[in-house]
Design a protein around this motif. Sequence first.
Motif, PDB file in Angstrom:
ATOM      1  N   SER A 192       0.875  -1.306  -0.013  1.00 30.96           N
ATOM      2  CA  SER A 192      -0.074   0.208   0.033  1.00 30.96           C
ATOM      3  C   SER A 192       0.725   1.155  -0.141  1.00 30.96           C
ATOM      4  N   ASN A 193       0.216   2.209   0.032  1.00 31.25           N
ATOM      5  CA  ASN A 193       0.917   3.727  -0.108  1.00 31.25           C
ATOM      6  C   ASN A 193       1.095   4.260   1.380  1.00 31.25           C
ATOM      7  N   ARG A 194       1.009   3.430   2.588  1.00 32.13           N
ATOM      8  CA  ARG A 194       1.310   4.046   3.736  1.00 32.13           C
ATOM      9  C   ARG A 194       1.828   2.959   4.736  1.00 32.13           C
ATOM     10  N   ILE A 195       2.296   3.346   5.990  1.00 24.78           N
ATOM     11  CA  ILE A 195       2.824   2.350   7.090  1.00 24.78           C
ATOM     12  C   ILE A 195       1.638   2.402   7.906  1.00 24.78           C
ATOM     13  N   GLY A 196       1.753   1.201   8.473  1.00 28.02           N
ATOM     14  CA  GLY A 196       0.727   0.817   9.598  1.00 28.02           C
ATOM     15  C   GLY A 196      -0.038  -0.536   9.524  1.00 28.02           C
ATOM     16  N   GLY A 197      -0.552  -0.599   8.065  1.00 25.59           N
ATOM     17  CA  GLY A 197      -1.212  -1.902   8.107  1.00 25.59           C
ATOM     18  C   GLY A 197      -2.713  -1.715   8.576  1.00 25.59           C
ATOM     19  N   ARG A 198      -2.943  -2.624   9.580  1.00 20.02           N
ATOM     20  CA  ARG A 198      -4.349  -2.446  10.069  1.00 20.02           C
ATOM     21  C   ARG A 198      -4.414  -1.496  11.331  1.00 20.02           C
ATOM     22  N   ALA A 199      -3.317  -0.936  11.470  1.00 13.97           N
ATOM     23  CA  ALA A 199      -3.132   0.151  12.370  1.00 13.97           C
ATOM     24  C   ALA A 199      -3.302   1.510  11.609  1.00 13.97           C
ATOM     25  N   TRP A 200      -4.500   2.367  11.777  1.00 13.50           N
ATOM     26  CA  TRP A 200      -4.550   3.573  10.697  1.00 13.50           C
ATOM     27  C   TRP A 200      -5.163   4.747  11.679  1.00 13.50           C
ATOM     28  N   THR A 201      -4.539   5.762  11.890  1.00 17.64           N
ATOM     29  CA  THR A 201      -5.035   6.841  12.411  1.00 17.64           C
ATOM     30  C   THR A 201      -5.196   7.819  11.260  1.00 17.64           C
ATOM     31  N   ILE A 202      -6.127   8.624  10.986  1.00 18.57           N
ATOM     32  CA  ILE A 202      -6.299   9.900  10.535  1.00 18.57           C
ATOM     33  C   ILE A 202      -6.879  10.911  11.178  1.00 18.57           C
ATOM     34  N   GLY A 203      -6.506  11.969  10.546  1.00 26.05           N
ATOM     35  CA  GLY A 203      -7.143  13.233  11.297  1.00 26.05           C
ATOM     36  C   GLY A 203      -8.289  14.053  10.678  1.00 26.05           C
ATOM     37  N   LEU A 204      -9.528  14.050  11.349  1.00 25.23           N
ATOM     38  CA  LEU A 204     -10.729  14.763  10.644  1.00 25.23           C
ATOM     39  C   LEU A 204     -11.184  15.612  11.652  1.00 25.23           C
ATOM     40  N   CYS A 205     -11.557  16.786  11.282  1.00 24.26           N
ATOM     41  CA  CYS A 205     -12.208  17.602  12.100  1.00 24.26           C
ATOM     42  C   CYS A 205     -11.490  17.846  13.468  1.00 24.26           C
ATOM     43  N   GLY A 206      -9.923  18.004  13.647  1.00 25.55           N
ATOM     44  CA  GLY A 206      -9.353  18.175  14.581  1.00 25.55           C
ATOM     45  C   GLY A 206      -9.131  17.118  15.423  1.00 25.55           C
ATOM     46  N   MET A 207      -9.733  15.803  15.145  1.00 23.20           N
ATOM     47  CA  MET A 207      -9.737  14.653  16.119  1.00 23.20           C
ATOM     48  C   MET A 207      -8.814  13.384  15.464  1.00 23.20           C
ATOM     49  N   PRO A 208      -8.087  12.744  16.058  1.00 21.72           N
ATOM     50  CA  PRO A 208      -7.483  11.431  15.413  1.00 21.72           C
ATOM     51  C   PRO A 208      -8.348  10.286  15.505  1.00 21.72           C
TER      52      PRO A 208
ATOM     53  N   ILE B 113       1.868   3.508  16.672  1.00 22.03           N
ATOM     54  CA  ILE B 113       2.593   2.154  15.930  1.00 22.03           C
ATOM     55  C   ILE B 113       3.595   2.549  14.882  1.00 22.03           C
ATOM     56  N   THR B 114       3.029   3.352  14.091  1.00 23.44           N
ATOM     57  CA  THR B 114       3.734   3.794  12.859  1.00 23.44           C
ATOM     58  C   THR B 114       4.981   4.934  13.293  1.00 23.44           C
ATOM     59  N   SER B 115       4.890   5.297  14.632  1.00 28.18           N
ATOM     60  CA  SER B 115       5.910   6.058  15.195  1.00 28.18           C
ATOM     61  C   SER B 115       7.138   5.303  15.670  1.00 28.18           C
ATOM     62  N   CYS B 116       6.977   3.987  15.828  1.00 28.38           N
ATOM     63  CA  CYS B 116       7.798   2.958  15.966  1.00 28.38           C
ATOM     64  C   CYS B 116       8.663   2.494  14.916  1.00 28.38           C
ATOM     65  N   LEU B 117       8.357   2.799  13.657  1.00 28.24           N
ATOM     66  CA  LEU B 117       9.172   2.385  12.386  1.00 28.24           C
ATOM     67  C   LEU B 117      10.612   2.825  12.517  1.00 28.24           C
ATOM     68  N   PRO B 118      11.632   2.180  12.355  1.00 31.31           N
ATOM     69  CA  PRO B 118      13.126   2.487  12.677  1.00 31.31           C
ATOM     70  C   PRO B 118      13.448   3.165  11.461  1.00 31.31           C
ATOM     71  N   THR B 119      14.332   4.274  11.706  1.00 29.12           N
ATOM     72  CA  THR B 119      14.757   5.115  10.659  1.00 29.12           C
ATOM     73  C   THR B 119      16.006   4.558   9.803  1.00 29.12           C
ATOM     74  N   ASP B 120      16.694   3.546  10.458  1.00 33.21           N
ATOM     75  CA  ASP B 120      17.667   3.162   9.532  1.00 33.21           C
ATOM     76  C   ASP B 120      17.085   1.648   8.858  1.00 33.21           C
ATOM     77  N   ALA B 121      15.938   1.411   8.673  1.00 27.21           N
ATOM     78  CA  ALA B 121      15.275   0.451   7.634  1.00 27.21           C
ATOM     79  C   ALA B 121      15.045   1.459   6.289  1.00 27.21           C
ATOM     80  N   ALA B 122      15.193   0.702   5.342  1.00 29.95           N
ATOM     81  CA  ALA B 122      14.717   1.225   3.926  1.00 29.95           C
ATOM     82  C   ALA B 122      13.221   0.627   3.875  1.00 29.95           C
ATOM     83  N   VAL B 123      12.601   1.717   3.378  1.00 29.09           N
ATOM     84  CA  VAL B 123      11.101   1.309   3.181  1.00 29.09           C
ATOM     85  C   VAL B 123      10.830   1.512   1.621  1.00 29.09           C
ATOM     86  N   GLN B 124       9.936   0.822   1.105  1.00 26.87           N
ATOM     87  CA  GLN B 124       9.470   0.907  -0.446  1.00 26.87           C
ATOM     88  C   GLN B 124       8.163   0.716  -0.247  1.00 26.87           C
ATOM     89  N   LEU B 125       7.060   1.783  -0.386  1.00 27.94           N
ATOM     90  CA  LEU B 125       5.797   2.005  -0.104  1.00 27.94           C
ATOM     91  C   LEU B 125       5.242   1.861  -1.772  1.00 27.94           C
TER      92      LEU B 125
END
Length: 409
Positions: free
Chosen positions: A34-50, A178-190
């Motif tokens: 997919s085009n994002r990190i997280g899989g079945r963990a997915w927070t979006i912001g709407l109307c100022g609410m996560p 969950i997405t904040s836990c992604l290690p910065t030293d891993a290569a990622v291909q979305l």
Amino acid sequence: MDYDVAVIGAGAAGIAAARKLTSAGRSVVILEASNRIGGRAWTIGLCGMPLDLGCGWLHSAKRNPFSQLGREAGFSIERTISAWQSQWHELGFSKAERSAARSVWEAFNERIRRDPPETDRASDALDPDGEWNQYCQSLSAYLNGAPLEQLSIRDFLAYDDAATDDNWRVKEGYGSLITSCLPTDAAVQLSTPIRRVALTGDGVRVETDRNALLASAVIVTASTNVLARGMISFDREVDDHLQAATQLPLGLADKLFIRLEGHHGLEPETHLLGNPRDSSTGSYYIRPMGRQLIEGFYGGEGAARLETAGLMDAFAFASDELASLIGNRIRSHLKPLIASTWCAMDWIHGSYSHAVPGASQARILLAQPVEDRLFFAGEATHPQDFSTAHGAWDSGLRAAGEVLAVMTS
């Protein structure tokens, strides 16, 4: 080799595996369809609410690793007691009815523990003419995403025996944590769907829509529905794993978020079950964490209907259920926000796994390595914490540990 390890999937399991491997000094690439990190963990912001379209509760929170990870990362962990078992002002589901329904559910649980049917099919433990069977089916829909007819008793009890009643939330969103836990030293291909994974002479070849790469080992965290449908091609050595995946299908659970406007009179942290005599009814969490919204939750047939109907028809159904309990005045205060559609989500196709009757051991099989080069993780591979983000996380750590053990032997 291009990398020491290629991790297929950037959900909780993939992130955990990559985090452990990079900490051990291994080169890692995460390949996400997919085009994002997280899989079945997915927070979006709407109307100022996560808003968490996927996992939203830290189940078994006192032993859930995300409780500690969240605190360390500065996230706000909300420990308020869940209102799921309550019914606001007893509307449509009186205290006596709730007591009777809960007694039936508790008797069902006692029956499957004391004298389970030989079929291992959960529905066979119901009283065929039970008054509250549809209530029990609705609970199964929320818990498992599937009706009791499709549920292994042994699998259900493995989860139930390990789970605790501590259910916390992340104010900023579980998906964000969950997405904040992604290690910065891993290569990622979305946006990189995997088409084939093949064992080579000394490693594993991974073919994608974009390129092909070689790794010493591969960790596969794709959902069981993706595996069972043959969306990724494997060697014949993986056939038993793919068969196990067919016995661990993803159930379906979806959310519908409704914004509250004006002077509606609804109290924070309250709950309404739409119709306790309808297995496809919605479960409505009112003003979670004090926010001006209702989080509708649907499982099994109810979730399938939501996905088929679309946002506006699903909102109309929810409005009808809420109005039948609160009164028509509530309609003017309800505004649709967004709904999840996990079955229609490319490269996932469902919510969380359950074992079909007689197949509880499939989780153990799916978790087995293949020739010490191909490893499997994901919530479906966890023996008791399946269907949870923390189960997926632990499975990623387990698979990464297996890889490191082979590489250092």
